[in-house]
Motif scaffolding. Sequence first.
Motif, PDB file in Angstrom:
ATOM      1  N   SER C  25       0.845  -1.193   0.000  1.00 17.57           N
ATOM      2  CA  SER C  25       0.000   0.000   0.000  1.00 17.57           C
ATOM      3  C   SER C  25       0.882   1.245   0.000  1.00 17.57           C
ATOM      4  O   SER C  25       1.821   1.361   0.783  1.00 17.57           O
ATOM      5  CB  SER C  25      -0.887  -0.017   1.244  1.00 17.57           C
ATOM      6  OG  SER C  25      -1.328   1.274   1.528  1.00 17.57           O
ATOM      7  N   ALA C  26       0.584   2.174  -0.923  1.00 19.65           N
ATOM      8  CA  ALA C  26       1.427   3.364  -1.058  1.00 19.65           C
ATOM      9  C   ALA C  26       1.371   4.235   0.189  1.00 19.65           C
ATOM     10  O   ALA C  26       2.356   4.883   0.554  1.00 19.65           O
ATOM     11  CB  ALA C  26       0.989   4.168  -2.273  1.00 19.65           C
ATOM     12  N   SER C  29       3.574   2.768   2.764  1.00 17.98           N
ATOM     13  CA  SER C  29       4.917   3.021   2.288  1.00 17.98           C
ATOM     14  C   SER C  29       5.365   4.430   2.672  1.00 17.98           C
ATOM     15  O   SER C  29       6.451   4.632   3.225  1.00 17.98           O
ATOM     16  CB  SER C  29       4.903   2.879   0.774  1.00 17.98           C
ATOM     17  OG  SER C  29       6.052   2.304   0.328  1.00 17.98           O
ATOM     18  N   ILE C  72      -1.661  10.781  -2.248  1.00 16.13           N
ATOM     19  CA  ILE C  72      -1.813   9.321  -2.347  1.00 16.13           C
ATOM     20  C   ILE C  72      -3.179   8.890  -1.843  1.00 16.13           C
ATOM     21  O   ILE C  72      -3.859   8.055  -2.436  1.00 16.13           O
ATOM     22  CB  ILE C  72      -0.707   8.610  -1.548  1.00 16.13           C
ATOM     23  CG1 ILE C  72       0.665   8.961  -2.105  1.00 16.13           C
ATOM     24  CG2 ILE C  72      -0.883   7.107  -1.605  1.00 16.13           C
ATOM     25  CD1 ILE C  72       1.781   8.483  -1.229  1.00 16.13           C
TER      26      ILE C  72
END
Lengths: 168, 423, 171
Positions: C25-26, C29, C72
């Motif tokens: 998962s961004a 991250s 994001i």
Amino acid sequence: MSFEGLPIGTAAKKRSFREKLYFPEILRGLGVTIRHLLHNILHTADMPTMQYPEEKRVYSDRFRGRHRLMKREDGSPRCVACQMCSTACPADCIDIVAAEHPDPSIEKYPATFDIDLLRCVYCGLCEEACPCDAIRMDTGIYEIAADKRSSFLVDKEFLLNNTTDGTL
Amino acid sequence: MTIVYEALAKIGFMFALIMGMVVVLIWMERKGAAYIQDRTGPNRAAILGVRLAGLVHPVADVFKLLFKEDVTPTNRHRALYNLAPWLVMTVALSTYAVIPFGDFLTVAGRRIPLVVADLDVGMLYILAVASLGTYGVVLAGWAANNKFTFLGGLRATAQMISYEINMGLALLGLMLVFGSLRVTDITAGQGALLWGFIPMWGVVVQPLGFLLFITTVYAETNRNPFDLPEGESEIVAGYHLEYSSMKFALFFMAEYAHMVIGAALISTLYFGGYQVPWLPRPALESHAGLLLTGTLIFTLVMSLLIAFAFLRRASRERGKFQDARDREPGLGAGLWLIIGLAAAAGLTRQPWAVGSAGAEVFASLAQVGVFLFKLVFFAWLFIWVRWTLPRFRYDQLMNLGWKVMLPLGVANLLVTALVMAVV
Amino acid sequence: MEGLLFWFCGSLLLLGGVMMVVQRSAVVSALWLVFAFLSAAGIFAVLGGTFLAVMQVLVYAGAIMVLFLFVIMMLQGPVMDGERRLMHPALWPLIAAPPAAVLIMLAGFLRGDRMVGFAGAPAPGFGSVVQVATLLLGRYLLAFELISIILLVALIGALAVGRGERKLPWK
């Protein structure tokens, strides 16, 4: 994001320079609230709040509270099971089962007379409709509480011997 | 090792102060709101029939929230959902590290500065921690997987980013005036007198900076009129909508902890912090006897007056409730009479002839007391403003931040720099 | 004590970096990246550069990453659909760690002992606000101002690209 160009419902009030500065007006608002606060601290007795379970509001005699059934002199219900009240009831909360009365001068009497207090809207149409003043809403009881739904389904015995407090 | 114990003691004091203030502030918020709106406010929860004017309610709330079921959305991001409330609380508590709550205290010949961490970049630390405050709110909004919480999180981000810049600009002016990034230096500098008779508080030398700063502090704490991330009327409860039980309690407490920070920052940076106006530390120590006597007499008179008011209420409301609550005015009168008696006992011990060691302790305590007084006042200001002003609309918020406050902040900085260069 | 803290922050930094790379998962991250930034700030603080440490938190963790997250999060929800992966991401660092460690040690060996490990705190005053300010606004003033102008130009350029030429405020 801008709301310019969108139709505005009310004409925007033109603000003076003092109002555009924000702070003088904010201070004025703070003054209003602190006046209320200080007044209420210094005059606690003037507070309009009622300490409810201890203090109760006095209602007018015409207040429609919980229903009761009137009795004849011999203690039997005055109701003749004519179904006028249950017909008039907009909430359809009265259920009457009629039976033949032993006295030939009286046609019928209610074998059962149930009111669902949860459905009742306390409009008073049943007492208006009653031809022999058998159902009344003059008990003044408005604290109607129970811990299960079935308790709100009150029967003839209950309505004939209506207690004065709110417990069911 | 002593230094570690000292640090632990100071951290413990700060933690106790914040948590105590949180309880008091929740009470103040409810009671203050009620009195402003002509209501009586919470007055039912009681311990053995003693209600303490509603102070028991926050305690009862804690127990309620502890035992409540923790309802969680099914499609949440589990780890971040659990992390967010702790993040909010941690960030809320860490700003206090650089706020001095007193000058120094001499214990066993050691001068202990009354600040947890006297960083040389304390002001920047405040800004840095404030900027981290966004994460908890944003993650709470995102991880709960609900459009309202998400909107609340987005609003919080945009608002905090916009207002951090203004906060930095407002603080830059202050740093220029006092020539330091160290919070203790700024507080110490505010003990001086301007032209010999005005205390050189931040609000005197930086009036515009103060207005900008107080506005940004209100925005950073997400309090009215800047509580758009919560915006009950538009996005239900905003970022903490999907939280219940103790996780919600953490958000709730963090809001009040943020208020305490905000109040501490305003009083430390712009109202002299622990500085008693016109009485710097040496004057406090040399006049300790006189001041101590005055304080004791003041306490005695005030406690007697309050006890008298309680007694009058006791006679007026005799038998009003017919239960344990009838004892309350009597108990209140008794408590204040005991305080008054303690003050009187202190007066018999000849406080006007206090020794030098006692004078030092008195001076330290007086400074801590003055700091606490300012803290409580500005915390009350938060509550007072909340129940006075309506919420901003989102575009108004952004216009105020970027088109009004940013130019004003730059102008304030330029004028300050020019004045500092000329003088 | 300082050496211990240095190694502690260093390993946290490594952990943050590795976790940032292996996350699916961004958003997670990005959060590990924030974690790495905070650990780096810890290293700066241990080395005596409190100003640099605070600036690291203020600028990178507090401002830039918040904006990153903002973007994001707009694109991705918290619950992701199933995705085919070669292997469990937790295995990646296990495979990558030994070669990385060998490389770092090799580099340290080649460059001498100063490259690896904690060589003690620098002289007092190093990295203080005054020192950084003197360098930034004295010796490197021109570069500093040029960079601000470049950033300003980039800002205006972004505005022009984002809004389209016709809607620019000055047109």
